[in-house]
Design a protein around this motif. Structure first.
Motif, PDB file in Angstrom:
ATOM      1  N   LYS A  11     -45.174  20.361  25.202  1.00 56.76           N
ATOM      2  CA  LYS A  11     -45.359  19.889  26.328  1.00 56.76           C
ATOM      3  C   LYS A  11     -44.296  18.346  26.738  1.00 56.76           C
ATOM      4  O   LYS A  11     -43.810  17.870  25.760  1.00 56.76           O
ATOM      5  CB  LYS A  11     -46.427  18.639  26.566  1.00 56.76           C
ATOM      6  N   TYR A 327     -47.060  32.438  31.604  1.00 57.54           N
ATOM      7  CA  TYR A 327     -47.058  31.765  31.953  1.00 57.54           C
ATOM      8  C   TYR A 327     -46.880  31.898  33.852  1.00 57.54           C
ATOM      9  O   TYR A 327     -46.567  33.418  33.921  1.00 57.54           O
ATOM     10  CB  TYR A 327     -45.330  31.483  31.317  1.00 57.54           C
ATOM     11  N   LEU A 348     -42.942  24.585  33.301  1.00 58.41           N
ATOM     12  CA  LEU A 348     -44.129  25.548  33.607  1.00 58.41           C
ATOM     13  C   LEU A 348     -45.308  25.467  32.989  1.00 58.41           C
ATOM     14  O   LEU A 348     -45.792  26.792  32.685  1.00 58.41           O
ATOM     15  CB  LEU A 348     -44.307  25.824  34.836  1.00 58.41           C
ATOM     16  N   HIS A 351     -50.051  25.275  30.193  1.00 57.54           N
ATOM     17  CA  HIS A 351     -51.097  25.473  30.635  1.00 57.54           C
ATOM     18  C   HIS A 351     -51.610  26.997  31.093  1.00 57.54           C
ATOM     19  O   HIS A 351     -51.623  27.455  31.304  1.00 57.54           O
ATOM     20  CB  HIS A 351     -51.662  25.405  32.352  1.00 57.54           C
ATOM     21  N   ASP A 371     -42.303  19.779  45.367  1.00 56.99           N
ATOM     22  CA  ASP A 371     -44.014  19.532  44.045  1.00 56.99           C
ATOM     23  C   ASP A 371     -44.181  20.815  44.059  1.00 56.99           C
ATOM     24  O   ASP A 371     -44.040  21.260  44.553  1.00 56.99           O
ATOM     25  CB  ASP A 371     -44.816  18.675  44.141  1.00 56.99           C
ATOM     26  N   LEU A 397     -53.873  22.335  39.154  1.00 52.27           N
ATOM     27  CA  LEU A 397     -52.554  22.459  38.183  1.00 52.27           C
ATOM     28  C   LEU A 397     -51.699  21.391  38.996  1.00 52.27           C
ATOM     29  O   LEU A 397     -51.213  22.126  40.294  1.00 52.27           O
ATOM     30  CB  LEU A 397     -51.746  23.394  37.416  1.00 52.27           C
ATOM     31  N   TYR A 399     -47.755  20.011  39.136  1.00 54.57           N
ATOM     32  CA  TYR A 399     -46.898  19.565  39.177  1.00 54.57           C
ATOM     33  C   TYR A 399     -45.541  18.405  39.986  1.00 54.57           C
ATOM     34  O   TYR A 399     -45.561  19.316  40.754  1.00 54.57           O
ATOM     35  CB  TYR A 399     -45.814  20.910  37.950  1.00 54.57           C
ATOM     36  N   ARG A 400     -45.433  17.150  39.703  1.00 55.54           N
ATOM     37  CA  ARG A 400     -44.357  16.190  40.254  1.00 55.54           C
ATOM     38  C   ARG A 400     -43.023  17.140  39.778  1.00 55.54           C
ATOM     39  O   ARG A 400     -42.333  17.199  38.813  1.00 55.54           O
ATOM     40  CB  ARG A 400     -44.568  15.165  39.983  1.00 55.54           C
ATOM     41  N   GLU A 408     -43.372  18.068  36.251  1.00 62.52           N
ATOM     42  CA  GLU A 408     -43.817  16.820  35.145  1.00 62.52           C
ATOM     43  C   GLU A 408     -45.601  17.226  35.508  1.00 62.52           C
ATOM     44  O   GLU A 408     -45.722  17.358  37.168  1.00 62.52           O
ATOM     45  CB  GLU A 408     -43.871  15.618  35.484  1.00 62.52           C
ATOM     46  N   ASP A 409     -46.569  17.584  34.890  1.00 62.56           N
ATOM     47  CA  ASP A 409     -47.875  17.757  34.705  1.00 62.56           C
ATOM     48  C   ASP A 409     -48.198  16.621  35.119  1.00 62.56           C
ATOM     49  O   ASP A 409     -47.949  15.304  34.304  1.00 62.56           O
ATOM     50  CB  ASP A 409     -48.479  18.211  33.474  1.00 62.56           C
ATOM     51  N   GLY A 411     -51.451  16.558  37.022  1.00 64.51           N
ATOM     52  CA  GLY A 411     -52.648  17.092  37.442  1.00 64.51           C
ATOM     53  C   GLY A 411     -53.803  15.829  36.952  1.00 64.51           C
ATOM     54  O   GLY A 411     -54.863  15.313  37.760  1.00 64.51           O
TER      55      GLY A 411
END
Length: 550
Positions: A11, A327, A348, A351, A371, A397, A399-400, A408-409, A411
């Motif tokens: 991460k 992925y 990404l 997860h 996003d 999910l 992501y910004r 960036e996650d 969530g």
């Protein structure tokens, strides 16, 4: 399902930036209470697990987006459900107008595509099925007519229509229709769960497919301009056998030559890129352009697709969702150099345990950077009994976009609507309450949909662009809009279907950050013409008509 045994990537270090958006599920309060049916608790056949699409559209031209929900079926005895149409009352609630509107077909619904195919000013609906697809013509008085047979779209025998899209491939001002087909499913010829190697997963008996089941072809129908379509699949090259399991569809100019192409996400086989030659024919060039396989040349279980310019270089990039232990793809558009997958570099890959379905590019915090949202949900309910991190119900999910090609996650900090656990499929973005930010509509298998209200505290400005074609098709499907804000150029496209089986609000949304106006709004119409509007004020829905710009 194709999987490459991917492990979670490290991460990235947190940016430290607060995310000013929280999503709350207001579906029940808004009147969206009826479950969407998709098979039984345990699926015996693959069709039960695939779920359905959802759509935002302004069916009555009152400036408030309505909701269309594709419904499926069950093999067990019981009442059969139609798809659902809800009219937006403009006060945060919706009214079920399905029966009044004449939405009557039942069966194994799959996806929805929206366009004004007859250019009469009212948005029409095309819904795919395992069985017979249906074209609903919007009469403009709150009702729809099933014109499938009259339009020349009736076919013999059952097909499994999956993704579909209207687009004007010959640029004559009428939208044509592409229909993908997932596979050939004949129940009497399909083995029961666990019968062979294609019917087992992690040692557990599950439904068979897609591998091991017969392939199906894709179809292209040319709009004749008189309310009818002609099958040009063979003449165009679209009908050439590809031996893929086709699902999500994008129809847009993906290589910058002003002719709309087709990209099809395929399950457990290579994905397809149909290049438009500009003469009524297409050639499949997915491998050449870099969109067929992952960066190691492996097949993936592609589901849904999103189109957007995530890095602000003016070129349209593509996000694609895949099965678990893999992925998602983030295909960076390199112009004449084709596409390159940058998912891991963008952050990404953290997860891989989720089965992802709809992908959406949308600027949820209006900071002028789109996003990325993914819906998630497993296909095998049996997974909950196994010693694995995978589960049947999952959070969404989000992501910004941090700029610089990085995500960036967010969530875990984006509110209860993102954290809620469901087995979801189709998803769409749109501003149902007209407050200037993008909300989310999500299909949940055998449950009511989620309508996630975006509570945005950023204070940033925004602009929505509604296009009206004259020489081009009326809804301007395929039009590309570029909004200039300072040194930034923001790019978006009007699509008939995207994500997984779903349709976004046709009003293109642009977050403008701190800018109180857009210096220019440039529209490249499907006809090939380009026009510019200057000094467009922020925080409004602006309607731009072809021929009225400079």
């Amino acid at each position: 399902m194709a999987s490459r045994g991917a492990v979670a990537a490290p991460k990235p270090k947190a940016s430290g930036k607060a995310f000013p958006v929280s999503f709350t599920d207001v579906a029940i309060a808004a009147g969206l209470r009826q479950p969407l049916v998709s098979g039984g608790v345990r699926s015996k056949y693959v069709v039960e697990a695939m779920g359905t699409g959802v759509g935002f559209l302004d069916s009555d031209n009152d400036g408030w987006v309505d909701i269309f929900l594709v419904n499926g079926s069950r093999f067990e005895a019981g009442p059969k459900a139609t798809s659902l149409l809800y009219r937006n009352k403009g006060d945060g609630t919706f009214l079920d107008v399905t029966k009044k509107a004449g939405i009557t077909k039942t069966g194994w619904g799959q996806s929805v595509a929206v366009a004004d195919y007859d250019n009469d000013g009212a948005a029409d609906l095309f819904v795919t099925y395992w069985g017979q697809n249906v074209l609903y013509r919007n009469r403009g008085d709150g009702t729809f007519a099933d014109v499938t047979a009259q339009a020349g779209l009736q076919h013999e025998g059952a097909r499994w229509g999956s993704g579909a899209s209207f687009f004007d491939y010959d640029r004559d001002g009428d939208v044509d229709l592409f229909v993908a087909n997932y596979l050939t499913l004949e129940l009497e010829k399909t083995a029961p769960p666990g019968k062979d190697s294609t019917c087992r997963w992690l040692g557990v008996p599950v439904f068979c497919g897609p591998r091991g089941l017969p392939f199906a072809g894709n179809f292209l129908y040319r709009n004749n301009g008189d309310g009818t379509f002609t099958d040009v699949s063979d003449a165009s090259g679209i009908g050439a056998a590809q031996k893929t399991y086709a699902l999500g569809v994008l129809a847009a100019d993906l290589d910058g030559d002003a002719w709309p192409d087709l990209y099809v996400a395929c399950d457990s086989t290579r994905s397809l890129f149909y290049h438009n030659n500009g003469d009524g024919t297409f050639v499949e060039r997915g491998t050449y352009i870099g969109l067929a396989y992952d960066d190691n040349g492996m097949e993936q279980a592609g589901m849904g697709l999103a189109l957007g310019d995530y890095d602000g270089d003016g070129l349209l990039d593509i996000a694609k969702t895949n099965f678990a232990d893999d992925y998602p793809n983030l295909y960076h558009n390199r112009g004449k150099g084709g596409y390159m997958d940058r998912a891991l570099q963008a952050g990404l890959g953290i997860h891989p345990q989720y089965v992802l379905w709809s992908a959406l590019f949308a600027d949820f915090d209006n900071d002028a950077w789109p996003d990325l949202f993914f819906s998630a949900g497993h296909v095998f309910s049996e997974v909950d009994a196994l010693q694995t991190v995978q589960r049947y119900r999952n959070p969404r999910l989000l992501y910004r976009n941090l700029g610089g090609g990085k995500f960036e996650d967010v969530g875990p900090v984006a509110g209860p609507g993102i954290a809620a656990m469901h087995s979801s499929r189709g998803a769409a973005a749109g501003d149902f309450d007209n407050d200037g930010d993008e909300d989310l509509l999500i299909m949940n298998r055998n449950a009511p949909v989620s309508l996630l209200r975006n509570d945005n505290r950023s204070g940033h400005h925004w602009l929505k662009v509604k296009l009206v074609g004259t020489k081009s098709n009326r809804m301007a499907i395929g039009a590309q809009v570029r909004v200039r804000v300072g040194e930034r150029v923001l790019t978006n496209v009007v699509l008939s279907q995207s994500g997984y089986y779903s349709v976004n609000d046709a009003r293109l949304h642009f977050g403008l950050g701190s800018a109180a106006l857009a210096e220019t709004v440039e529209v490249r119409w499907p006809s090939g013409a380009s026009e510019t509007w200057r000094k467009v004020k922020a925080d409004q829905v602006v309607e731009l008509k072809e021929g009225a710009g400079q």
